[in-house]
Design an enzyme around this catalytic site. Structure first.
Site, PDB file in Angstrom:
ATOM      1  N   ASP A  32       0.793  -1.231   0.000  1.00  0.00           N
ATOM      2  CA  ASP A  32       0.000   0.000   0.000  1.00  0.00           C
ATOM      3  C   ASP A  32       0.821   1.275   0.000  1.00  0.00           C
ATOM      4  O   ASP A  32       0.262   2.356   0.094  1.00  0.00           O
ATOM      5  CB  ASP A  32      -0.917   0.007   1.214  1.00  0.00           C
ATOM      6  N   HIS A  37      11.227  -4.258   5.207  1.00  0.00           N
ATOM      7  CA  HIS A  37      10.424  -4.902   4.168  1.00  0.00           C
ATOM      8  C   HIS A  37       8.930  -4.712   4.405  1.00  0.00           C
ATOM      9  O   HIS A  37       8.123  -5.492   3.892  1.00  0.00           O
ATOM     10  CB  HIS A  37      10.771  -6.390   4.086  1.00  0.00           C
TER      11      HIS A  37
END
Length: 762
Positions: free
Chosen positions: A37, A197
């Site tokens: 996102d 990450h």
């Protein structure tokens, strides 16, 4: 959330760099990654018409913003199980059997059946669920088509994540601010744990800020990796965010650490707020949060005295029974400390005047007031519905130039739980047609048993998808979707900010996959209203959107890294804030009009249930995955092959389970199974349940739904009144009573793998 960019985007334009040389036969495309996102700028390398590699941007400002999900994306999207052709259900719903049809056959039947449902039950009988984080965008065209048909019942996962935050922020100062990471002096993370990450640009921005001396305060029950790097870590009880912020306000107001001039000139309701805050002395806050009162006071002082500070959006406060109060308390802290719309603080950017924004494309004025008031959930939980957002139309036009602002696509939504009740035949009127795009709704909202019942009760279900998700397995039609490698994109920061970025098309979509633009254009045509989406191609549509720049979309995408308007600060001094009073409303006139407490408050937990002695939280993503996606990619599953719950050793021993055991997590709504990992970073009696687990390799169809009935955390997420936020109607996911017991069946033990655990608790 969108990736942070420098507050002055001219820094991006002025960045000195050369694009890396390419190998013979390789071309490059500048892309915006949609593997999660946050929308990182990356580069795609193309050979023989296919993207073969994703690497980081050449621009030094973006070069570190890449993670494993983006790197592995070309392989994941080339997976042999990708849906490449339209599929029509064969047999009863949930049979798991489909046959290939043409787009023309599918859309003809879909249009005919949807028109029949609208004629028999009214346009409000059509609901749509999407996550524009997953589709990149549907350009506002979904809302546009629905508004012309007459249905207000659009829902999205942003009801639980960022969209609801944006809507509630408007109640205080009329917009949703974005923090200036590049020059702030203090960052407050409320349960949020950006990692290398996961939320990578945010992680990098925080590390850079700390490197130049900014303070970091973390509130988190877990000793997360961010907590380990913090100047102050407050290990508060899950779900006590609002209580903690009352403690901060008590210190800041009592010690007069707030910005007196700003409060006097630009806020209303300060004295009423002070009285409410006095109900939360530090000893009470310490009891509610489980934190040391001196630590609470020290953190409050650091935030208030460090100079411009920021409280970035967090998905944690979004998902609590006190979510509205928690979000409002964040806005109040920013406001009374004078951190709104200043460098180093949080900027109210508004729209970019040169780009036709998606709120405009949605054409909310086309939906009648009568239909708006039929929106599901708006009577009892109106905060982000048309009813709750109605009074912002005039002030939004006064300050931002248009009546409707669908920030982060989270304003003017229906309430998900009320929509699923209506679909299940338990609502105020029937919903009989359900479309979903880039969305796995069965597992993406609370109360999966209700959602399953709702979907089984539909006359028509249409899915626009890349893979056979558990939700798609219940559809009548599955229409193949393209990916972010296969289409261009104008990234408008989800309506949040005025900086605009562009993504090139790097390759043609495989098979018969089509974009959301083409999907909605075909739906409009099937409903005999082609004029609603009049553009022939997505490039034509984008040319329309950027016309005021004086350039074509092709020109912009070739020569513009970021299109922006020059940053301005304290714009409220000219326009006022986009609230009815024109000021920051510490006491919300709109919440009062809607029948709610205009001041924040804290609802304590319901009475303790001895049968469910532990508390669980969910919603945290493992680094290799985003939401319910990526489980089909071998490289990602190798990093996390099985769902894991976390307990500390003391709690595990009390429950009679041990490291590496398969266990069951149960509550009054349902149960899931998972592997147990012992984490000393977890507090006593708290259980972390992973979000969004299913296994694409398991049997499809209603009995298994590819393991969703075994692993999906949505089966534990309650949406009964004790576990709903009153104003929004969203569920409490941070502190749900549960128990952990040994998993007694060994039916699946042969196919499941014991995995190593990591530290700290993420």
């Amino acid at each position: 959330m969108p990736a942070p960019v420098p507050f002055d985007p001219q820094e991006i334009v002025d960045a000195k760099y050369e694009e890396r040389p390419t190998r013979e036969g390789v071309t490059t495309k500048r892309l915006i990654c949609a593997a999660c996102d946050i929308a990182c700028s990356v580069v795609g390398e193309v050979q023989k018409g296919r993207v073969t590699k994703i690497r980081s941007s050449d621009n030094p400002i973006f070069k570190d913003n890449i993670c494993m999900k983006g790197i592995v994306a070309p392989k994941g999207l080339a997976h042999p199980n990708r849906i490449l052709h339209p599929l029509k259900r064969v047999g009863e719903r949930g049979s798991g059997k489909f046959e290939q049809v043409t787009w023309e056959e599918a859309m003809s039947d879909i249009g005919s059946r949807l028109k029949k449902i609208v004629a028999e039950h009214g346009p409000e009988a059509w609901a749509v669920s999407t996550s524009q984080w997953n589709t990149s965008t549907d350009h506002g065209l979904g809302r546009r088509v629905m508004n012309h048909v007459g249905s207000p019942n659009w829902i999205s996962g942003v009801a639980l994540c960022a969209g609801n935050t944006a809507a509630v922020n408007r109640f205080t100062y009329g917009w949703f601010p974005f923090g200036d990471f590049s020059s702030t002096n203090c960052i407050v993370l409320m349960g949020h744990n950006p990692r290398r990450h996961s939320w990578t640009p945010l992680y990098n921005s925080i590390r850079s800020a700390q490197a130049r001396g900014a303070k970091l305060i973390v509130m988190d029950p877990r000793r997360s990796s961010s907590a380990e790097r913090a100047d102050i870590w407050l290990p508060l009880k899950a779900g006590s965010d609002a209580a903690m912020m009352f403690g901060w306000l008590k210190v800041i107001i009592d010690e007069e650490l707030y910005d007196k001039e700003f409060v006097a000139n630009w806020t209303i309701g300060f004295e009423e707020l002070r009285e409410r805050v006095n109900e939360y002395p530090l000893d009470r806050v310490a009891e509610l949060t489980g934190c040391d009162p001196e630590m609470i006071a020290e953190a409050a002082r650091v935030y208030a005295t460090s100079g411009p500070s920021i409280i970035p959006w967090t998905p944690i406060t979004d998902m609590q029974r006190n979510s509205t109060s928690g979000i409002r308390l964040q806005t109040i802290l920013r406001s009374i400390c004078g951190y709104v719309d200043v460098p180093g603080g949080e900027l109210l950017q508004g729209f970019n005047p040169d780009i036709v924004n998606e709120s405009t494309i949605e054409m909310h004025h086309a939906l009648s007031d009568e239909q708006k008031m039929k929106q599901l959930g708006s009577k009892d939980h109106p905060a982000f519905t048309y009813r709750g957002q109605l009074a912002f139309r005039e002030p939004t036009k006064r300050v931002y130039g248009q009546e409707y602002a669908n920030l982060v696509t989270g304003c003017h939504m229906a309430t998900p739980s009320e929509t699923f009740k209506a679909m299940a035949g338990e609502g105020e009127y029937p919903v009989k047609a359900f479309f979903f795009l880039g969305n796995n709704p069965l597992m993406s909202y609370a109360n999966m048993p209700l959602i399953h019942k709702a979907m089984m009760n539909q006359d028509l279900i249409v899915s626009h998808e890349q893979f056979m998700t558990p939700s798609a397995q219940l559809a009548d039609y599955i229409l193949p979707a393209d990916s972010w490698l296969e289409r261009p994109w104008i990234h408008d920061m989800f309506g949040w900010m005025s900086t605009i970025r562009f993504s090139e098309k790097a390759m043609d979509p495989p098979g018969e996959c089509k974009s959301t633009f083409e999907f909605w254009k075909q739906v409009a045509g099937a409903l005999d209203m082609p004029e609603v989406v009049p553009w022939d191609t997505i490039e034509d549509f984008y040319d329309y959107r950027v016309e005021a720049t004086g350039k074509s979309f092709a020109d912009l995408i070739s020569d513009t890294e970021v299109y922006f308007k020059k940053p301005a600060f304290k714009t409220y001094e000219k326009t006022g804030f986009a609230t009815p009073s024109g000021k920051v409303e510490l006491k919300s006139s709109l919440l009062e009009e809607l029948g709610f407490d205009p001041l924040p408050y804290f609802r304590e937990d319901p009475p303790h249930d001895k049968d469910y002695p532990l508390k669980m939280f969910t919603g945290v993503r493992e680094d290799p995955f985003f939401q319910t996606g990526h489980r089909h990619i071998p490289e990602m599953r190798a990093r996390c092959p099985e769902p894991q719950i976390y307990l500390n050793e003391k709690t595990a021993k009390a429950a009679g389970v041990a490291e590496g055991d398969w266990v069951t997590v149960e509550n009054q709504l349902g149960s899931v199974k998972a592997l147990l990992a012992i984490k000393d970073a977890m507090p006593d009696d708290l259980v972390r349940v992973p979000h969004g687990w299913w296994k694409p390799e398991m049997a499809q169809g209603n009995g298994s739904l590819s393991g969703a009935w075994d692993y999906s955390d949505a089966q534990l997420c309650r949406d009964d009144p004790d576990y709903l936020d009153l104003e929004q109607g969203i569920p409490h996911l941070k502190g749900i009573p549960c128990r952990v017991v040994p998993f007694t069946s060994d039916a699946s033990a042969d196919t499941e793998t014991k995995v190593e655990h990591m530290e700290p608790a993420e």
